[in-house]
Structures are given as C-alpha cells and as structure tokens.
Design a protein around this motif. Structure first.
Motif, mmCIF file in Angstrom:
data_model
loop_
_atom_site.group_PDB
_atom_site.id
_atom_site.type_symbol
_atom_site.label_atom_id
_atom_site.label_comp_id
_atom_site.label_asym_id
_atom_site.label_seq_id
_atom_site.Cartn_x
_atom_site.Cartn_y
_atom_site.Cartn_z
ATOM 1 N N GLN A 151 0.823 -1.202 0.000
ATOM 2 C CA GLN A 151 0.000 0.000 0.000
ATOM 3 C C GLN A 151 0.859 1.255 0.000
ATOM 4 O O GLN A 151 0.515 2.264 -0.616
ATOM 5 N N ARG A 152 2.005 1.163 0.684
ATOM 6 C CA ARG A 152 2.912 2.319 0.743
ATOM 7 C C ARG A 152 3.481 2.615 -0.643
ATOM 8 O O ARG A 152 3.561 3.777 -1.055
ATOM 9 N N LYS A 153 3.871 1.579 -1.382
ATOM 10 C CA LYS A 153 4.403 1.794 -2.734
ATOM 11 C C LYS A 153 3.322 2.355 -3.658
ATOM 12 O O LYS A 153 3.604 3.207 -4.509
ATOM 13 N N GLU A 154 2.104 1.874 -3.483
ATOM 14 C CA GLU A 154 1.007 2.404 -4.290
ATOM 15 C C GLU A 154 0.810 3.886 -4.011
ATOM 16 O O GLU A 154 0.601 4.688 -4.927
ATOM 17 N N TRP A 155 0.883 4.266 -2.730
ATOM 18 C CA TRP A 155 0.773 5.686 -2.358
ATOM 19 C C TRP A 155 1.944 6.492 -2.915
ATOM 20 O O TRP A 155 1.748 7.574 -3.483
ATOM 21 N N LEU A 156 3.150 5.954 -2.814
ATOM 22 C CA LEU A 156 4.327 6.665 -3.312
ATOM 23 C C LEU A 156 4.247 6.868 -4.819
ATOM 24 O O LEU A 156 4.709 7.896 -5.337
ATOM 25 N N ARG A 157 3.657 5.922 -5.536
ATOM 26 C CA ARG A 157 3.527 6.079 -6.984
ATOM 27 C C ARG A 157 2.665 7.289 -7.343
ATOM 28 O O ARG A 157 2.864 7.923 -8.385
ATOM 29 N N ALA A 180 13.181 3.191 2.113
ATOM 30 C CA ALA A 180 13.668 2.251 1.105
ATOM 31 C C ALA A 180 12.649 2.109 -0.020
ATOM 32 O O ALA A 180 13.007 2.073 -1.206
ATOM 33 N N ASP A 181 11.370 2.052 0.336
ATOM 34 C CA ASP A 181 10.314 2.002 -0.689
ATOM 35 C C ASP A 181 10.311 3.289 -1.520
ATOM 36 O O ASP A 181 10.090 3.259 -2.733
ATOM 37 N N ALA A 182 10.556 4.410 -0.864
ATOM 38 C CA ALA A 182 10.572 5.690 -1.580
ATOM 39 C C ALA A 182 11.715 5.739 -2.589
ATOM 40 O O ALA A 182 11.553 6.262 -3.705
ATOM 41 N N VAL A 183 12.869 5.196 -2.217
ATOM 42 C CA VAL A 183 13.996 5.137 -3.153
ATOM 43 C C VAL A 183 13.619 4.295 -4.364
ATOM 44 O O VAL A 183 13.890 4.663 -5.514
ATOM 45 N N GLU A 184 12.965 3.161 -4.104
ATOM 46 C CA GLU A 184 12.583 2.261 -5.193
ATOM 47 C C GLU A 184 11.574 2.906 -6.132
ATOM 48 O O GLU A 184 11.681 2.779 -7.363
ATOM 49 N N VAL A 185 10.585 3.600 -5.580
ATOM 50 C CA VAL A 185 9.496 4.145 -6.397
ATOM 51 C C VAL A 185 9.838 5.515 -6.973
ATOM 52 O O VAL A 185 9.570 5.790 -8.152
ATOM 53 N N LEU A 186 10.425 6.390 -6.169
ATOM 54 C CA LEU A 186 10.662 7.774 -6.591
ATOM 55 C C LEU A 186 12.072 8.014 -7.103
ATOM 56 O O LEU A 186 12.347 9.080 -7.657
ATOM 57 N N GLY A 187 12.948 7.059 -6.898
ATOM 58 C CA GLY A 187 14.324 7.209 -7.345
ATOM 59 C C GLY A 187 15.228 7.704 -6.234
ATOM 60 O O GLY A 187 14.769 8.334 -5.272
ATOM 61 N N PRO A 188 16.534 7.450 -6.335
ATOM 62 C CA PRO A 188 17.467 7.787 -5.253
ATOM 63 C C PRO A 188 17.811 9.262 -5.138
ATOM 64 O O PRO A 188 18.326 9.695 -4.106
ATOM 65 N N ASP A 189 17.527 10.037 -6.190
ATOM 66 C CA ASP A 189 18.024 11.418 -6.219
ATOM 67 C C ASP A 189 17.034 12.478 -5.745
ATOM 68 O O ASP A 189 17.403 13.645 -5.602
ATOM 69 N N ARG A 190 15.797 12.104 -5.533
ATOM 70 C CA ARG A 190 14.816 13.080 -5.043
ATOM 71 C C ARG A 190 15.192 13.494 -3.626
ATOM 72 O O ARG A 190 15.534 12.651 -2.792
ATOM 73 N N ARG A 191 15.155 14.770 -3.350
ATOM 74 C CA ARG A 191 15.602 15.252 -2.039
ATOM 75 C C ARG A 191 14.511 15.113 -0.976
ATOM 76 O O ARG A 191 13.325 15.122 -1.278
ATOM 77 N N ALA A 192 14.961 14.989 0.259
ATOM 78 C CA ALA A 192 14.026 14.823 1.376
ATOM 79 C C ALA A 192 14.664 15.356 2.657
ATOM 80 O O ALA A 192 15.877 15.563 2.729
ATOM 81 N N ALA A 193 13.831 15.563 3.653
ATOM 82 C CA ALA A 193 14.303 15.929 4.990
ATOM 83 C C ALA A 193 13.530 15.091 6.006
ATOM 84 O O ALA A 193 12.305 14.991 5.921
ATOM 85 N N VAL A 194 14.250 14.483 6.917
ATOM 86 C CA VAL A 194 13.627 13.713 7.993
ATOM 87 C C VAL A 194 13.804 14.508 9.279
ATOM 88 O O VAL A 194 14.935 14.774 9.713
ATOM 89 N N CYS A 195 12.689 14.914 9.869
ATOM 90 C CA CYS A 195 12.709 15.746 11.078
ATOM 91 C C CYS A 195 12.303 14.898 12.274
ATOM 92 O O CYS A 195 11.218 14.305 12.285
ATOM 93 N N ARG A 196 13.162 14.861 13.270
ATOM 94 C CA ARG A 196 12.939 13.996 14.427
ATOM 95 C C ARG A 196 12.870 14.818 15.707
ATOM 96 O O ARG A 196 13.668 15.720 15.913
ATOM 97 N N GLU A 197 11.867 14.513 16.548
ATOM 98 C CA GLU A 197 11.752 15.140 17.873
ATOM 99 C C GLU A 197 11.764 16.670 17.794
ATOM 100 O O GLU A 197 12.510 17.343 18.525
ATOM 101 N N LEU A 198 10.920 17.223 16.939
ATOM 102 C CA LEU A 198 10.889 18.668 16.740
ATOM 103 C C LEU A 198 10.600 19.415 18.033
ATOM 104 O O LEU A 198 9.681 19.066 18.773
ATOM 105 N N THR A 199 11.348 20.437 18.283
ATOM 106 C CA THR A 199 11.302 21.351 19.442
ATOM 107 C C THR A 199 11.742 20.682 20.749
ATOM 108 O O THR A 199 11.744 21.330 21.795
ATOM 109 N N LYS A 200 12.130 19.419 20.704
ATOM 110 C CA LYS A 200 12.530 18.718 21.927
ATOM 111 C C LYS A 200 14.051 18.737 22.089
ATOM 112 O O LYS A 200 14.783 19.208 21.218
ATOM 113 N N THR A 201 14.524 18.189 23.187
ATOM 114 C CA THR A 201 15.949 18.239 23.520
ATOM 115 C C THR A 201 16.827 17.637 22.434
ATOM 116 O O THR A 201 17.890 18.170 22.098
#
Length: 285
Positions: A151-157, A180-201
C-alpha cells in the motif's frame, strides 16, 4: 480592539499545544486552560501535566476525547456548548484535527450551527516544512504513510509527478522501510528531509537525497518523525531513455498504459512515444 473569542461562552475552542518545548504554549492557551468550563483532552493525564507545568489550575471539567471515544462524546459536548459553555479541545501535541482527534467534533458543530474558534500554535507540519531546506511554497500533507509495503508503494507512486512538496508522518520503527520504498518508487536522487523530535531536547533534521536519508535511517531512529519530500521536477528526456522507469513501474504492479502515463506526467515526454519506445525495446528494435 476586538474581544478575545475565548472570553465568550457557548463555543468550541480548538487549541494547539506544545510539541515538546513548554515555552511554545501561547498566552491564549494558558488563559483557556484556566477558564474553559469543559476541557476535552486526548489524554487527560498529559493535559493535567501540561497545566501543572504552566502553573495553571484547570477549574473546568476534564473529559477524555481520544479516537475510540470521540464519536460517543460528541453529543454531550454539543449540549454543553448549547448551554452556553466553552469547550476547549486539546490533543497531546500540536493542532487538533491534524492527524489527531477533532475533525468529527468540528464537523458536528458546523452541522449544528454552533460557534467554533481556534487558538493557533505549534504544528509539526509547518515546523518541518520550514526546517526542510526544500522549496515549500506549495505543499501537500498526507498524514501517516501507509503501514504495509504494498500500500505504501502504491501511495508513493501517486507522488511520482506531484510537483508540490509532500509532508507526512511516520513511525520510527517503519521509517527505514518507508524510505527504502521511496527510493525504489521515486528514485534515489529526489531530495528529502527527515525531522525527528521537533522542538525537543534531541531535535534532529537529516537532509539529503532519498538514498542518503534512507541509508541514515537503517541505523534506526527514535521519537516522533516528520518527513518532507521535494516536489517532482519535470524534465525533458528522450522516450528511449525513460524505458527503464516505465518498466520499473510495471514491475511494481502498474499496467503498461498507466506506467507510461505516470512517467509522461513526471518528465513531459509523450505518452504515445513512451508506449512505442517500450514496445520497441522489448522487441529489440
């Protein structure tokens, strides 16, 4: 000077709560917690802890309002509003209704013709967009990514040719598989940002190509995760050079016609010429 809408009774008040840093609590949130006749909270313990941290006494009645009881609580809360009381709706963090309880209550108030207002404040969506370093003048919010890979790959498509930036939430234990699914479906070169624990320590923002952030995620990530994907960049290319992209989409489950349509939308190449190029490549022409 206009009156503070929270000073009136008989209305629903949606209030954004801090995502981590208690200093992000607005003065209007502080006033509302101390004055509302009813506080509908996703987690009553966390809301009481928030009030204690803000040195505020909740004088109104506190009721639980989480996913499994939301529908059952609505009639009672509507009646409170009809009786002229203020119902303050808060979730554990961020803005109610944004992947949190609240939408059904708002819709019920709209249908009943009852007043609604909102106390703006923290939101993981807009915070992640601002920190991403990506073009985000136009964006789409997709809530949580689907849990299952198919379902995730279908959404990414569906995002292959999406020109807007896309922001979504993901659970930390599924992040590596999702990227990993995003790399497979959208390709390795599309840019992204992963934000973790926003506003926290331990706030952390990892920026790079999908291949780079996917490699980082393999080591494991903790906390609350918000991901921002760069919008697709249409490029001109010869149909013969795009046959591999079409075949990759076909291998993931799309029909030839649909795969050609997606690659056409993403690259600007002629759908008909793509179709012919695939058939030619298969026949060795």
């Amino acid at each position: 000077m206009s009156a503070d809408p929270t000073s009136f009774g008989g209305r629903l008040v949606l209030a954004a709560t801090p995502m981590g840093d208690i200093g992000d609590a607005s003065q209007r949130l502080r006033d509302a917690l101390g004055s509302a006749e009813v506080v509908a909270a996703e987690d009553t313990r966390r809301t009481r802890s928030l009030a204690k941290a803000l040195d505020i006494e909740i004088t109104g009645r506190v009721v639980s309002f989480y996913d499994h009881v939301e529908q059952a609580r609505i009639p009672m809360l509507l009646e409170e509003i009809r009786l002229g009381r203020t119902v303050l709706l808060v979730t554990d963090a961020g803005m109610p209704s944004v992947s949190d309880p609240g939408y059904r209550m708002v819709a019920a108030c709209v249908d009943a013709g009852l007043p609604i207002t909102c106390l703006p404040g923290p939101s993981a969506v807009t915070t992640a967009l601002a920190l991403s370093g990506l073009p985000v003048e136009r964006f789409a919010f997709d809530g949580f990514a689907p849990r299952k890979s198919g379902q995730r790959k279908e959404w990414l498509r569906t995002l292959t040719s999406e020109a807007r930036a896309v922001v979504f939430f993901e659970a930390p234990h599924r992040l590596a598989d999702c990227l990993a699914d995003a790399v497979e479906v959208l390709g390795p070169d599309r840019r992204a940002a992963v934000c973790r624990e926003l506003t926290k320590t331990y706030e952390e923002v990892v920026r790079g190509t999908l291949a780079e952030v996917a490699a980082w995620a393999v080591e494991g990530a903790r906390g609350e995760i918000t991901v921002v994907l760069e919008g697709a960049q249409p490029v001109s290319a010869e149909p013969a050079d795009l046959v591999g992209q079409v075949e990759a989409l076909i291998e993931s489950g799309l029909r030839l016609k649909d795969a050609c349509a997606e690659v056409s939308a993403a690259t600007g190449a002629s759908r008909r010429e793509l179709y012919d190029a695939v058939l030619a490549a298969r026949s060795g022409g």
